[in-house]
Enzyme design. Structure first.
Site, short mmCIF file in Angstrom:
data_model
loop_
_atom_site.label_atom_id
_atom_site.label_comp_id
_atom_site.label_asym_id
_atom_site.label_seq_id
_atom_site.Cartn_x
_atom_site.Cartn_y
_atom_site.Cartn_z
N SER A 33 0.82 -1.22 0.00
CA SER A 33 0.00 0.00 0.00
C SER A 33 0.84 1.27 0.00
CB SER A 33 -0.92 -0.01 1.23
OG SER A 33 -0.14 -0.16 2.40
N ASN A 61 -0.45 7.55 1.17
CA ASN A 61 -1.50 8.57 1.28
C ASN A 61 -2.82 8.08 1.86
OD1 ASN A 61 -2.06 7.16 -1.06
ND2 ASN A 61 -2.92 8.97 -2.10
N TYR A 62 -3.04 6.78 1.84
CA TYR A 62 -4.20 6.17 2.53
C TYR A 62 -3.70 4.92 3.24
CZ TYR A 62 -7.81 9.09 0.28
OH TYR A 62 -8.59 10.14 -0.14
N LYS A 83 2.61 -5.47 3.10
CA LYS A 83 3.76 -4.54 3.15
C LYS A 83 3.22 -3.13 3.16
CE LYS A 83 7.53 -2.09 2.12
NZ LYS A 83 7.04 -0.83 2.71
N THR A 86 6.28 2.79 4.31
CA THR A 86 7.02 3.12 5.53
C THR A 86 6.38 4.31 6.23
OG1 THR A 86 9.04 2.15 4.68
CG2 THR A 86 9.28 3.82 6.41
N GLU A 125 -2.57 -0.18 -9.08
CA GLU A 125 -3.26 1.12 -9.07
C GLU A 125 -2.17 2.16 -8.94
OE1 GLU A 125 -7.30 -0.04 -9.48
OE2 GLU A 125 -6.19 1.84 -9.70
N ARG A 156 -3.28 12.92 -3.83
CA ARG A 156 -4.23 11.84 -4.14
C ARG A 156 -4.02 11.45 -5.60
NH1 ARG A 156 -8.75 14.50 -4.59
NH2 ARG A 156 -10.06 12.64 -4.80
N CYS A 157 -4.05 10.16 -5.87
CA CYS A 157 -3.83 9.73 -7.26
C CYS A 157 -4.95 10.29 -8.14
CB CYS A 157 -3.84 8.22 -7.35
SG CYS A 157 -5.39 7.50 -6.81
N THR A 158 -6.15 10.44 -7.56
CA THR A 158 -7.31 10.94 -8.31
C THR A 158 -7.45 12.45 -8.25
OG1 THR A 158 -8.53 10.52 -6.29
CG2 THR A 158 -8.74 8.87 -8.04
N GLU A 217 2.98 14.07 -13.02
CA GLU A 217 2.08 13.98 -11.87
C GLU A 217 2.68 14.78 -10.72
OE1 GLU A 217 -0.34 10.69 -9.21
OE2 GLU A 217 1.80 10.28 -9.60
N ARG A 247 -12.20 8.34 -6.10
CA ARG A 247 -12.30 6.87 -6.12
C ARG A 247 -13.66 6.40 -5.65
NH1 ARG A 247 -10.09 3.55 -1.73
NH2 ARG A 247 -9.10 5.48 -1.09
P1 NAP Z 1 5.57 4.50 -3.92
O1 NAP Z 1 6.77 5.26 -3.56
O2 NAP Z 1 5.49 3.86 -5.22
O3 NAP Z 1 5.36 3.41 -2.72
C1 NAP Z 1 4.23 2.60 -2.72
C2 NAP Z 1 4.53 1.33 -1.92
O4 NAP Z 1 5.50 0.55 -2.64
C3 NAP Z 1 5.16 1.59 -0.55
O5 NAP Z 1 4.71 0.61 0.34
C4 NAP Z 1 6.66 1.40 -0.83
O6 NAP Z 1 7.40 1.07 0.33
C5 NAP Z 1 6.58 0.21 -1.77
N1 NAP Z 1 7.77 0.02 -2.58
C6 NAP Z 1 8.72 0.91 -2.91
N2 NAP Z 1 9.65 0.32 -3.70
C7 NAP Z 1 9.26 -0.98 -3.88
C8 NAP Z 1 9.78 -2.11 -4.59
N3 NAP Z 1 10.92 -2.05 -5.29
N4 NAP Z 1 9.09 -3.28 -4.55
C9 NAP Z 1 7.96 -3.39 -3.83
N5 NAP Z 1 7.41 -2.36 -3.13
C10 NAP Z 1 8.05 -1.18 -3.16
O7 NAP Z 1 4.26 5.42 -3.81
P2 NAP Z 1 3.84 6.39 -2.63
O8 NAP Z 1 4.80 7.52 -2.61
O9 NAP Z 1 3.64 5.62 -1.37
O10 NAP Z 1 2.41 6.88 -3.15
C11 NAP Z 1 2.30 7.94 -4.04
C12 NAP Z 1 2.10 7.44 -5.45
O11 NAP Z 1 1.11 6.43 -5.45
C13 NAP Z 1 1.58 8.51 -6.40
O12 NAP Z 1 2.16 8.36 -7.65
C14 NAP Z 1 0.10 8.23 -6.50
O13 NAP Z 1 -0.51 8.65 -7.67
C15 NAP Z 1 0.08 6.74 -6.38
N6 NAP Z 1 -1.21 6.28 -5.83
C16 NAP Z 1 -2.06 5.68 -6.67
C17 NAP Z 1 -3.31 5.28 -6.17
C18 NAP Z 1 -4.32 4.60 -7.04
O14 NAP Z 1 -5.27 4.04 -6.49
N7 NAP Z 1 -4.19 4.64 -8.35
C19 NAP Z 1 -3.65 5.50 -4.86
C20 NAP Z 1 -2.72 6.12 -4.06
C21 NAP Z 1 -1.48 6.52 -4.55
P3 NAP Z 1 8.20 2.26 1.10
O15 NAP Z 1 7.15 3.19 1.63
O16 NAP Z 1 8.93 1.51 2.17
O17 NAP Z 1 9.09 2.90 0.09
O1 G3P Z 2 -4.87 8.37 -3.96
C1 G3P Z 2 -5.81 7.57 -3.35
C2 G3P Z 2 -6.89 7.30 -4.26
O2 G3P Z 2 -7.21 6.05 -4.19
C3 G3P Z 2 -7.88 8.38 -4.15
O3 G3P Z 2 -8.88 8.11 -3.33
O4 G3P Z 2 -11.07 8.60 -2.43
O5 G3P Z 2 -9.30 10.36 -2.41
O6 G3P Z 2 -10.36 9.71 -4.53
P1 G3P Z 2 -9.97 9.26 -3.16
#
Ligand code: NAP
Ligand code: G3P
Length: 481
Positions: free
Chosen positions: A158, A161-162, A184, A187, A257, A290-292, A384, A444
């Site tokens: 996960s 942000n949530y 997982k 952090t 996602e 937020r991704c959205t 983004e 979402r």
């Molecule tokens: P992130 O840096 O990609 O981290 C997401 C998760 O992946 C964390 O648990 C992270 O652990 C883990 N991770 C990092 N490197 C990894 C690897 N090599 N293998 C497996 N897992 C790994 O994203 P974030 O900064 O937490 O979230 C922001 C991003 O997520 C934005 O781009 C946002 O748009 C996107 N997002 C998308 C959605 C959706 O539903 N589409 C929802 C929320 C967020 P660590 O924290 O320990 O690094």
């Molecule tokens: O970034 C989290 C994503 O899932 C957005 O959720 O409910 O804020 O649109 P929400």
């Protein structure tokens, strides 16, 4: 003389026991508000990670053999236990990821609802029965029973942000369908994730059915993603991380996602007051993390000046400050993310964008910035930002907006503001995104709606019912009578 606050280490869950790493290594979680250490979680070793996956696999068949209504009962209890911990978990989300306390508590309540809905929806997963004689040459005596069976061990990863909602939206569908889970957490948000699991243990989680792995994803990520006993991965996070995981994971289903660059397309006949209000809350809530979030506006020239004035007026009402205060815009998750947003603003201004509203810059606390006359050569038009900056692109007609969207690497959601619903449907048909919102901001929820991204925004579908489907596969039993 300042008293050094005792920093608590929050152990991970292994086989229903709370454990620290034998290595003694930990990872610090830093407050976005003041840079202080909120707490620490174990930096698990490879052996500890492997042991967690092995245990999750060992107990999976027993868990899959439990009756569906028993699994549903556990989820209902989990929702209850989670609600009892709303204040404790809400407080921790607030400390770890810099969300206001009210928004953090709402996340916990939203999650309890999601788990309850999953507990009910998960009882309605049915297989099918197929007669052989529908196919030429096959006999009526050949009958197929198509069962829906769990994948086995699900790896749920996960984002920050949530930390609770986007974790439970994976764990609950996995459990109700008979899968066991390796969780997982991000952090930043890991302690909130652990407290959410504590509620599940309080609800009566059988030993080993959910095991948590903590540590930096960049350190333990590849190990868990490529582990031979992992049968399915469901990941929410950044596009780069998602693409990396998709490359590493082989021969197993992977639901991703990922990031978004959701546009708001505002047409000439739109209700501009409503559009401005939706665009501001849709782009700047939780400081745009937020991704959205709406991440670029494309407005028809004729009404652009009026819309920009209305957006500017709405932004002026927003309060900026620490997440401990009653504010709308809080500090970003870390300085690196804030610096990235500043670099996008600087690039746009250098290339001629107009600053309509300039947000304050105080470390990782950025006030909202509104940029007008944003053009295609500017990075903010495509990247983004995941932060409190809103770019306005002026277009001469909807065809230009559709063309800009065709060249958008992301495909999560889009908003169209117009009174002409038929026109909106025509545009919607031409947009390559998971969801089109008509006269509303991109978001979402509600959580039983399908939620998906296409292009670099993801693969597979979430949303309660579809997440449950993603946790199951067909198994065909053919009777040759
Ligand atoms: P992130 O840096 O990609 O981290 C997401 C998760 O992946 C964390 O648990 C992270 O652990 C883990 N991770 C990092 N490197 C990894 C690897 N090599 N293998 C497996 N897992 C790994 O994203 P974030 O900064 O937490 O979230 C922001 C991003 O997520 C934005 O781009 C946002 O748009 C996107 N997002 C998308 C959605 C959706 O539903 N589409 C929802 C929320 C967020 P660590 O924290 O320990 O690094
Ligand atoms: O970034 C989290 C994503 O899932 C957005 O959720 O409910 O804020 O649109 P929400």
């Amino acid at each position: 003389m300042s008293v050094q606050k005792e920093v608590k280490i929050h152990p991970y869950l292994y086989n229903n026991e709370w454990k620290s790493s034998d290595t003694g290594n930990t990872v610090q979680i830093i407050s976005p508000d003041d840079g202080s250490v909120v707490g620490e979680v174990p930096a698990m070793s490879q052996d500890e990670v492997n042991r967690a996956v092995d245990k999750t696999a060992d107990v999976q068949e027993n868990w899959a053999a439990t009756d569906g209504h028993e699994r549903s009962g556990l989820l209902h209890k989990w929702a209850e236990e989670l609600e009892k911990m709303t204040d404790e978990i809400g407080e921790m989300i607030h400390l770890e990821v810099g969300k206001t306390l009210s928004a953090s508590k709402s996340e916990v309540k939203r999650t309890a609802q999601l788990i309850r809905h999953t507990a009910e929806e998960g009882l309605r997963t049915h297989g099918s029965f197929i007669q052989g004689d529908a196919f030429p040459g096959a006999s009526k005596q050949t009958k197929a029973m198509v069962q829906k069976v769990p994948h086995g061990v699900v790896l749920a990863i996960s984002p920050f942000n949530y930390p609770v909602n986007l974790a439970a939206s994976k764990i609950a569908p996995a459990l109700i369908t008979g899968n066991t889970v390796v969780f997982k957490p991000a952090t930043q948000g890991a302690i909130s994730g652990l407290l959410m699991i504590k509620a599940l243990v309080n609800a009566g989680l059988p030993e080993g059915v959910v095991n948590v792995v903590t540590g930096r994803g960049s350190v333990i990520g590849d190990l868990i993603v490529t582990h031979p006993k992992v049968n399915m991965i469901t990941f929410t996070g950044g596009t780069a991380t998602g693409q990396h995981i998709a490359k590493k994971a082989s021969m197993i289903p992977v639901v991703l996602e990922l990031g978004g660059k959701d546009p708001a397309i505002v047409l000439e006949d739109a209700d501009l007051d409503k559009a401005a209000k939706e665009i501001v809350s849709g782009s700047l809530s939780y400081s745009g993390q937020r991704c959205t979030a709406i991440k670029r506006v494309m407005v028809i020239d004729k009404v652009a000046d009026e819309l920009v004035e209305k957006i500017k007026a709405n932004i002026a009402k927003l309060k900026v400050g620490k997440s401990t205060e009653d504010v709308d815009i809080t500090p970003m998750i870390d300085q690196k993310s804030a610096d990235y947003v500043i670099s996008l603003i600087d690039d746009a201004v250098e290339k001629g964008a107009t600053i309509v509203t300039k947000g304050i810059v105080d470390g990782n606390l950025l006030g909202p910035t509104l940029l007008d006359n944003v053009t295609e050569d500017m990075r903010i038009a495509w990247e983004e930002q995941f932060g409190p900056v809103l770019p306005i692109m002026r277009v001469s007609n909807e065809l230009e907006a559709i063309d800009l969207e065709k060249r958008n690497e992301y495909g999560l959601q889009a908003s169209i503001f117009t009174k002409n619903l038929e026109g909106a449907f025509i545009i919607a048909d031409r947009l390559d995104v998971g969801t089109v919102q008509v006269n509303g901001k991109t978001s979402r929820g509600p959580d039983h709606f399908p939620f998906l991204g296409v292009k670099n925004s993801g693969q597979g579908v979430q949303g309660i019912g579809r997440s449950i489907d993603s946790m199951l596969r067909d198994k065909v039993l053919v009777l040759n009578l």
